[in-house]
Design a protein around this motif. Sequence first.
Motif, PDB file in Angstrom:
ATOM      1  N   PRO A 251       0.814  -1.228   0.000  1.00  0.00           N
ATOM      2  CA  PRO A 251       0.000   0.000   0.000  1.00  0.00           C
ATOM      3  C   PRO A 251       0.847   1.279   0.000  1.00  0.00           C
ATOM      4  O   PRO A 251       0.505   2.255  -0.671  1.00  0.00           O
ATOM      5  N   ALA A 252       1.954   1.253   0.728  1.00  0.00           N
ATOM      6  CA  ALA A 252       2.799   2.454   0.816  1.00  0.00           C
ATOM      7  C   ALA A 252       3.428   2.789  -0.540  1.00  0.00           C
ATOM      8  O   ALA A 252       3.425   3.951  -0.973  1.00  0.00           O
ATOM      9  N   TYR A 253       3.961   1.761  -1.224  1.00  0.00           N
ATOM     10  CA  TYR A 253       4.594   2.027  -2.522  1.00  0.00           C
ATOM     11  C   TYR A 253       3.544   2.373  -3.571  1.00  0.00           C
ATOM     12  O   TYR A 253       3.795   3.184  -4.473  1.00  0.00           O
ATOM     13  N   HIS A 254       2.375   1.782  -3.459  1.00  0.00           N
ATOM     14  CA  HIS A 254       1.263   2.127  -4.346  1.00  0.00           C
ATOM     15  C   HIS A 254       0.949   3.614  -4.243  1.00  0.00           C
ATOM     16  O   HIS A 254       0.779   4.298  -5.253  1.00  0.00           O
ATOM     17  N   GLN A 255       0.907   4.112  -3.013  1.00  0.00           N
ATOM     18  CA  GLN A 255       0.612   5.536  -2.811  1.00  0.00           C
ATOM     19  C   GLN A 255       1.758   6.410  -3.325  1.00  0.00           C
ATOM     20  O   GLN A 255       1.522   7.490  -3.894  1.00  0.00           O
ATOM     21  N   ASP A 256       3.002   5.943  -3.151  1.00  0.00           N
ATOM     22  CA  ASP A 256       4.156   6.699  -3.654  1.00  0.00           C
ATOM     23  C   ASP A 256       4.061   6.890  -5.165  1.00  0.00           C
ATOM     24  O   ASP A 256       4.370   7.973  -5.693  1.00  0.00           O
ATOM     25  N   ILE A 257       3.655   5.847  -5.871  1.00  0.00           N
ATOM     26  CA  ILE A 257       3.535   5.946  -7.328  1.00  0.00           C
ATOM     27  C   ILE A 257       2.397   6.891  -7.711  1.00  0.00           C
ATOM     28  O   ILE A 257       2.534   7.719  -8.626  1.00  0.00           O
TER      29      ILE A 257
END
Length: 471
Positions: A251-257
């Motif tokens: 979820p964190a990397y998804h939001q970063d993208i």
Amino acid sequence: MKSKLSKSKKKLIDKLVRIANPRMWHEHKDNNLSTYIQLTNDIATDIIGWDSPGKCYQYIETSGRAIDDNIRHLESIDLDTVMATLICIHREQYWSDYHDTITPRIDSGQVQKLTLRLVKLLGVNSKNGGNMSNIHYFPRYSQKENMVTNSTLLLFSRLYNNSTDKFRRFINAIIEESGLMLDTIVQFKQQYKIAGGTTPDGVIEQESFKVVIETKLYGHQSIAQIKGHLSAFENEDKKVFLWINKDPITPAYHQDILDAINNSGKKDIGFASTTFKEICSNFRDVIEVFDVEMNALIEDYEAFCNESGLIENIDSRIRVVLTGHTYDQNLQYSMYYQPQDRGYQSTKYIGLYRNKKVNAIGEITCIVDAHYDINNNKCVIDEIIEGQPPADFETTIADTYTESHAKYGYLLTDLRRYFFVDGYSKTEFIKNTKGAIMGTRYIDLSEINGYSKSMGAKDIAQLLNGKIWDV
């Protein structure tokens, strides 16, 4: 039968294999009906050596059931019986109510299986499909990201070339979370009125879109790299950035993208993430069981992913194999055998299927290649591929050779691969869709509610008992 055929005779075989492909059949169906009849008759007389095609009735009775039985027991029938079955498929119209008896058996993949058995028995390497178990669509010599991406793009393009509609459904399932729907089909329009008020005689158009793909194998994260990739988008109507990994995105990397996209000034870019496992699943969802070519393609791509460590679920998969009259023999000797040259994907468990159910599950403990020495009436072990064989395995192999020959007509000259299990556990995992399974299928236990990695074969059999298998 191993024969050195002339080029002209090999062309007959190649042509029959080619038109037995369902897609090739429907492209020229009207011509192929007569071509199939002529080819099978010519092969029977010019290659097999029959005095006439009518000799087929010496090897098969005139009934659809006899044809079905031969196809079910394909690995055990000889050359004359294969040839007789191919001929009786077109002669079936004389004793059935159907005008075209060939096309339904083409669509089900039955004719293609018969032609490949013919190729094997003749010892011919057909350029259109002979010895298919040894063919790889996707190279195995590299696991670098660019090689994996190339293989994935090849999978996509082969589906597109096979059917634009299937590709449209497939790619939209992959990018569903982006919120965008792509229309990948070319539109042909007549008398199409345009904004200027004029009406040209015709228009050919396709929706403008671009999907930019980033493949990551080892969980590496680089927002800077992704920001650079966003510059690949230009003036397309629909833009999707697709991220592919062996594991689901966090979820964190998804939001970063998403933040990187929003801060790029190109807020009309949709984002979607997927895994290699999901690609395989979505691909299978859009193809039909009779689509032999596409099923072979996804089978090899999934095997490529498994061998490359892109799908790590060997310990939670069951390979489901068709068993007919050998079912009781499999249970009695706690094993399963198949031809040595038949391809398969590695799994921890094997499931025995018959009568529209998975009836038994066993954990594979050993794999052995063997053949039978007819002159000395004993089995010969070619190779212990993995595991520790049971104490009496040589006796078991010898007994199954002689029993299957005496009871079912299996050839003593067959080269077999034996999968020994630590006993089978009974179950009833029920297939609720029409027809039998086409070839080998796989069950991913991680998708079954209640499954845990601590379970053994007995626990898994109890878990699946009474459940519905929707394939």
